[in-house]
Design a protein around this motif. Structure first.
Motif, mmCIF file in Angstrom:
data_model
loop_
_atom_site.group_PDB
_atom_site.id
_atom_site.type_symbol
_atom_site.label_atom_id
_atom_site.label_comp_id
_atom_site.label_asym_id
_atom_site.label_seq_id
_atom_site.Cartn_x
_atom_site.Cartn_y
_atom_site.Cartn_z
ATOM 1 N N SER B 159 -52.882 75.662 99.254
ATOM 2 C CA SER B 159 -52.944 74.439 98.449
ATOM 3 C C SER B 159 -51.866 74.515 97.368
ATOM 4 O O SER B 159 -51.318 75.598 97.097
ATOM 5 N N TRP B 160 -51.595 73.409 96.739
ATOM 6 C CA TRP B 160 -50.600 73.382 95.664
ATOM 7 C C TRP B 160 -51.051 74.243 94.489
ATOM 8 O O TRP B 160 -50.231 74.825 93.778
ATOM 9 N N ASP B 161 -52.382 74.345 94.293
ATOM 10 C CA ASP B 161 -52.891 75.185 93.202
ATOM 11 C C ASP B 161 -52.608 76.664 93.472
ATOM 12 O O ASP B 161 -52.302 77.425 92.553
ATOM 13 N N ASP B 162 -52.715 77.054 94.753
ATOM 14 C CA ASP B 162 -52.429 78.462 95.095
ATOM 15 C C ASP B 162 -50.992 78.851 94.730
ATOM 16 O O ASP B 162 -50.697 80.006 94.451
ATOM 17 N N LEU B 164 -49.501 78.232 92.157
ATOM 18 C CA LEU B 164 -49.370 78.553 90.729
ATOM 19 C C LEU B 164 -49.898 79.954 90.393
ATOM 20 O O LEU B 164 -49.910 80.351 89.219
ATOM 21 N N ASP B 165 -50.332 80.678 91.401
ATOM 22 C CA ASP B 165 -50.878 82.023 91.160
ATOM 23 C C ASP B 165 -49.825 82.912 90.474
ATOM 24 O O ASP B 165 -48.649 82.916 90.872
ATOM 25 N N TRP B 188 -50.953 62.008 93.224
ATOM 26 C CA TRP B 188 -51.763 62.619 92.163
ATOM 27 C C TRP B 188 -51.809 61.803 90.873
ATOM 28 O O TRP B 188 -52.654 62.030 90.032
ATOM 29 N N LYS B 192 -50.991 64.571 86.452
ATOM 30 C CA LYS B 192 -51.358 65.767 87.210
ATOM 31 C C LYS B 192 -50.111 66.454 87.782
ATOM 32 O O LYS B 192 -49.987 67.688 87.734
ATOM 33 N N HIS B 196 -48.777 70.205 86.847
ATOM 34 C CA HIS B 196 -48.528 71.204 87.895
ATOM 35 C C HIS B 196 -47.110 71.762 87.765
ATOM 36 O O HIS B 196 -46.891 72.976 87.846
ATOM 37 N N GLU B 199 -46.771 74.164 84.857
ATOM 38 C CA GLU B 199 -47.338 75.482 85.202
ATOM 39 C C GLU B 199 -46.403 76.245 86.142
ATOM 40 O O GLU B 199 -46.245 77.458 86.024
ATOM 41 N N TYR B 200 -45.817 75.500 87.065
ATOM 42 C CA TYR B 200 -44.908 76.139 88.027
ATOM 43 C C TYR B 200 -43.695 76.745 87.317
ATOM 44 O O TYR B 200 -43.250 77.844 87.656
#
Lengths: 577, 340
Positions: B159-162, B164-165, B188, B192, B196, B199-200
């Motif tokens: 996912s797009w959230d992954d 940002l790990d 989004w 949002k 994202h 954060e990236y």
């Protein structure tokens, strides 16, 4: 009385004729793109033929703090690169031209090779050599450095300056080499007889005599550093180091809105023009007393090389290190890349995957052969025209008392501040509109673009040699009954030949790698080798791009070697006044 | 027996109807092709490498051997549009066929450079024609590009959230333009997508001028994971590099459009070529050469790639909104350097 007036008019006309002819030619080459650039800067869309006028591009560009941040970064890069290139270039020119350094002919060929390497390939090579994670040097040093640590990081300002310095050193050498060669050795001998050491001699004798050449080289290098994109784009952009040329490339290609933003680009180019005018003014002011720099007189001299003695080993080490970093290591990695099916670091695992396919593809491609033919014709023509024009401009500016010579000088230097993209835009308009001269989409329009672009380098180089040339030589020729043309052919041209050839070589090699104008002016059948190379690179085929780059370098080796062989046979030897 | 007879009649009627429809559609194209054969070459401005373009033209000439096509490669969409404007302003015409992004094509249309098209006459499916001056002939689809030697299948973000790990810090890369996030803003919302992206940026991504060299750097192992395009990752994959792809949901994308210029020198030839590019056969040939086909044409790899995914793209009519967001996001991504 009437006859006297007519004679007076005729005299005035004759006095003005050379200036008018040269001004007309330079105005055509330089003022047309310059006017289009200025018009673009005050058009709302940046397209010169669109309606409306505005100063918004200037207001937006020069009120944006990001512009000044980028300008600051650009200056650091340009000054650092100029200093690096000057240090290498001065030392190399002195070692090759004035000392007993071993294998000087070989060194003279080798030092020019980085010039044939397209800067984007040099940058890619250095990514593969010194990138933090997969760079060859970091890989072999990793046992010493420990896990996850690296010694070199090419993605940095230092990395950018280092690679740009390597790239610009040959240009510095070409500007300074004729000046060193033409320097009267009696000056050095007098210094030595007076007990001066090597450093005193350099400081008190050489540097003052070479002052105009050094100044010209510094000005040129600064301007190159301010406008270059390939190296900062490849090494700085990945880590967010942006220079002004990055912004120009962004505005040309990627800015949202769908149209290249020529308005802000032109407004930004005005900034470069102002810097260039300052450099020109400084150069004119510093060299206004031309007689101070005369070293070529009617007296003959034979260069007696300075004996390096205990400095020979450090000198050879310095030259070897330069060759290793500027030529051997990058070419070795390009050879490796050209033999790989995809971009891969140096490792034993990859050896079974080696292939000649990229080289075969180059020779099997009919477009490649046509591009090579175009490049040779364009390079040869542009270089010859630039070399001839440069001598004539320098003679008018430095040797003659022709009216308007300051304007001629300025016009010949201005193109340096006009981005290649804008020269392309201007020529597109000019030759699309001039239906009677159908050169749009042909190689001829690229020749004109290159003559315009490179006349600045040509004139700066020939200016320096012209400053060293004593007027007595021409006066003696005239006194012997020779006319202007004969004096030029028998005296001026032979004496300035090393500089003319240096200009020719420099322009050819830069034509073989120039991209901005060639890309903008390309049609169906006027592609050049750099456009082909760029096509491979942007099409995700760096291995084919490396193969093309290597053949370009080989072509350059042949060209420069031929020059050296001819020089050695005495056809193009330096000054034997 | 009666049933059989009826069935036979129905089949004959259907065949006749289909034949008639086919003829009605094919006739104008045949006429156009005949007309085009006598004309000058169809000049086509497009961004694919010449070797790829040769393959497309070769495939086109298998169906239309008498129509000559000259491809001129122009990279950088803005330069393509600027050149078309300059040529039209100065000499009254530009290339016959023009392929570019929505913002470029709409710019040209606003300036009256493009020809109005009759989709029915050209046999082009209406879903490929959002307006009457252009045809959607390809799409650039954003995917995750990763080095399969350095990133195991389990690690690849799903996912797009992954993405940002923290583990990707210093290991990831992106095109220097934040266009993928600008397109994500459509699905989004801007806030949002912006969050994202911010954060990236904290992951210190490497920024690349073009996604082609970025994919090569993934193959070389300098970058482990990057946000790139499906088609620009194909060269290293096809050359055997350890590069794999993963499409995330939503899937940002740019549609590529092709139009004909108003003053085309061989308008008939341009129409035939455009019709062919919009056909399944032509589009598959285009995709085979460039790795970039139309997501709207069944049977293409690009269609299969986004099948079942939530495609995120601003409509051409929203180009201005996209441009504003894109400009702002580019500035945020460029801040990655200052964060180092």
């Amino acid at each position: 009385m009437q006859t006297a007036t007519l004679q007076g008019r005729s005299f005035a006309f004759e006095k003005w004729l050379p200036s008018l002819l040269m001004l007309g030619l330079l105005a055509y080459l330089v003022l047309v793109p310059l006017v289009i650039l200025l018009v673009s800067s005050v058009k709302p869309t940046g397209m010169p033929l669109d309606p409306g006028w505005t100063l918004d591009h200037f207001a937006e560009t020069y009120s944006d703090p990001a512009f000044y941040r980028m300008a600051g970064t650009t200056f650091i890069f340009a000054i650092g690169s100029a200093m690096g290139a000057l240090t290498i270039g001065i030392l190399m020119a002195w070692l090759v031209e004035r000392t007993d350094l071993p294998a000087r002919g070989f060194v003279r060929v080798m030092i020019l090779l980085p010039m044939a390497t397209p800067p984007v390939l040099l940058a890619i090579a250095w990514v593969m050599l010194a990138s933090p994670r997969t760079g060859f040097f970091n890989e072999i040093l990793s046992p010493l450095m420990g896990e996850g640590r690296h010694l070199f990081d090419i993605f940095s300002m230092q990395g950018m300056i280092f690679v740009e310095s390597l790239s610009l050193a040959p240009t510095t050498f070409l500007i300074l080499s004729p000046a060193f060669r033409n320097m009267d050795p009696n000056l050095e001998e007098a210094a030595r007889t007076s007990g001066a050491g090597i450093f005193t001699m350099i400081r008190r004798v050489m540097l003052p005599v070479l002052f105009p050449s050094l100044l010209a080289a510094t000005g040129l290098l600064l301007m190159f550093g301010l406008l270059v994109f390939d190296i900062p784009g490849t090494l700085g952009m990945p880590v967010g180091i942006f220079v002004l040329s990055s912004q120009i490339v962004y505005l040309v290609n990627d800015a949202p809105g769908g149209l290249a933003e020529y308005g802000p680009i032109s407004a930004m180019a005005v900034f470069f023009l102002v810097i260039l005018l300052m450099i020109t003014w400084g150069y004119r002011r510093a060299t206004r007393n031309a007689s101070r720099y005369v070293t070529m007189t009617g007296k003959s001299f034979r260069i007696r090389p300075y004996k390096l003695r205990r400095w020979k080993a450090p000198a050879v080490t310095f030259v070897s290190l330069y060759f290793f970093f500027a030529t051997i290591a990058p070419i070795a990695i390009l050879i490796w890349t050209s033999l790989m099916p995809y971009q891969a670091g140096v490792s034993l695992d990859m050896i079974p995957k080696m292939t000649m396919a990229n080289h075969m593809a180059f020779f099997a491609n009919s477009r490649a052969m046509s591009a090579a033919q175009n490049s040779v014709i364009i390079g040869g023509l542009a270089a010859t025209i630039v070399a001839l024009l440069s001598v004539l401009v320098s003679w008018l500016v430095i040797r003659s008392k022709a009216p308007g010579r300051n304007l001629i000088d300025l016009l010949s230097f201005l193109p340096l501040a006009i981005p290649g993209t804008m020269i392309g835009v201007a020529l597109t308009y000019v030759y699309l509109t001039l239906g009677s001269l159908p050169i749009y989409g042909t190689i001829w329009i690229i020749v004109i673009a290159y003559v315009t672009t490179y006349i600045a380098f040509g004139t700066r180089t020939t200016h320096n040699v012209m400053l060293q040339l004593s007027p007595e030589l021409e006066e003696a020729s005239r006194a012997s009954g020779a006319g202007w043309f004969r004096t030029m052919r028998r005296v001026v041209v032979p004496l300035t030949l090393p500089a003319i050839v240096a200009v020719w070589i420099w322009v050819v090699s830069h034509c073989l790698r120039e991209l901005s104008s060639a890309l903008l002016l390309q049609g169906f059948d006027n592609k050049t080798v750099p456009v082909l190379l760029w096509g491979y690179w942007t099409g995700g085929e760096p291995n084919k791009a490396s193969a093309v780059g290597l053949w370009l370098i080989l072509a350059m080796i042949i060209l420069v070697s031929a020059w050296q062989i001819l020089s050695a046979r005495g056809r193009l030897v330096g000054v034997k006044a | 027996m009666l049933m059989t007879k009826w069935a036979g009649l129905c089949a004959a009627a259907c065949t006749a109807a289909l034949f008639a429809a086919g003829t009605a559609q094919a006739q104008p194209l045949e006429d156009l092709a005949a007309e085009a054969a006598d004309g000058p070459p169809v000049v086509w401005y497009e961004s694919s490498p010449e070797d790829d373009a040769d393959k497309i033209i070769e495939a086109f000439n298998e169906t239309y051997p008498d129509i000559r096509v000259q491809h001129v490669r122009i990279t950088g969409g803005n330069q393509f549009a600027a050149r078309a404007v300059q040529e039209t302003q100065a000499r009254g015409y530009t290339a016959d066929l023009l392929t570019g992004g929505a913002d470029h094509i709409w710019q040209l249309n606003d300036r009256g450079i493009l020809m109005q098209l009759d989709g029915e006459e050209l046999g082009i499916d209406e879903k490929l024609m959002p307006t009457d001056f252009t045809v959607a002939t390809a799409a650039s689809v954003y995917v995750l590009v990763y080095n399969s030697d350095n990133v195991s299948e389990d690690e690849v973000p799903t996912s797009w959230d992954d993405l940002l790990d923290e583990k990707w810090k210093g290991r990831t890369g992106s095109w220097v333009r934040a266009a993928s996030w600008a397109q994500l803003a459509k699905a989004w919302g801007k806030d949002k997508a912006e969050e994202h992206l911010r954060e990236y940026v904290k992951l210190d991504p490497f920024l690349f001028k073009s996604t082609f060299p970025m994919a090569q750097q993934v193959g070389a192992g300098e970058v482990d994971l990057a946000v790139g395009f499906f088609h620009t990752a194909q060269p290293p994959i096809q050359a055997g590099a350890p590069v794999k792809l993963k499409a995330l949901d939503p899937t940002p994308m740019h549609t590529i459009y092709t139009s004909i210029s108003q003053e085309a020198k061989n308008a008939a030839g341009a129409k035939v070529m455009l019709s062919w590019l919009a056909s399944t056969e032509g589009n598959k040939a285009y995709e085979a050469a460039t790795n970039r086909g139309s997501h709207l044409i069944e049977g293409t790899k690009t269609h299969d790639l986004v099948q079942g995914k939530n495609v995120s793209e601003w409509a051409p009519s929203e180009t201005e909104d996209y441009s504003v967001i894109s400009e702002e996001f580019n500035g945020i991504l460029a801040g990655a350097g200052e964060a180092r």
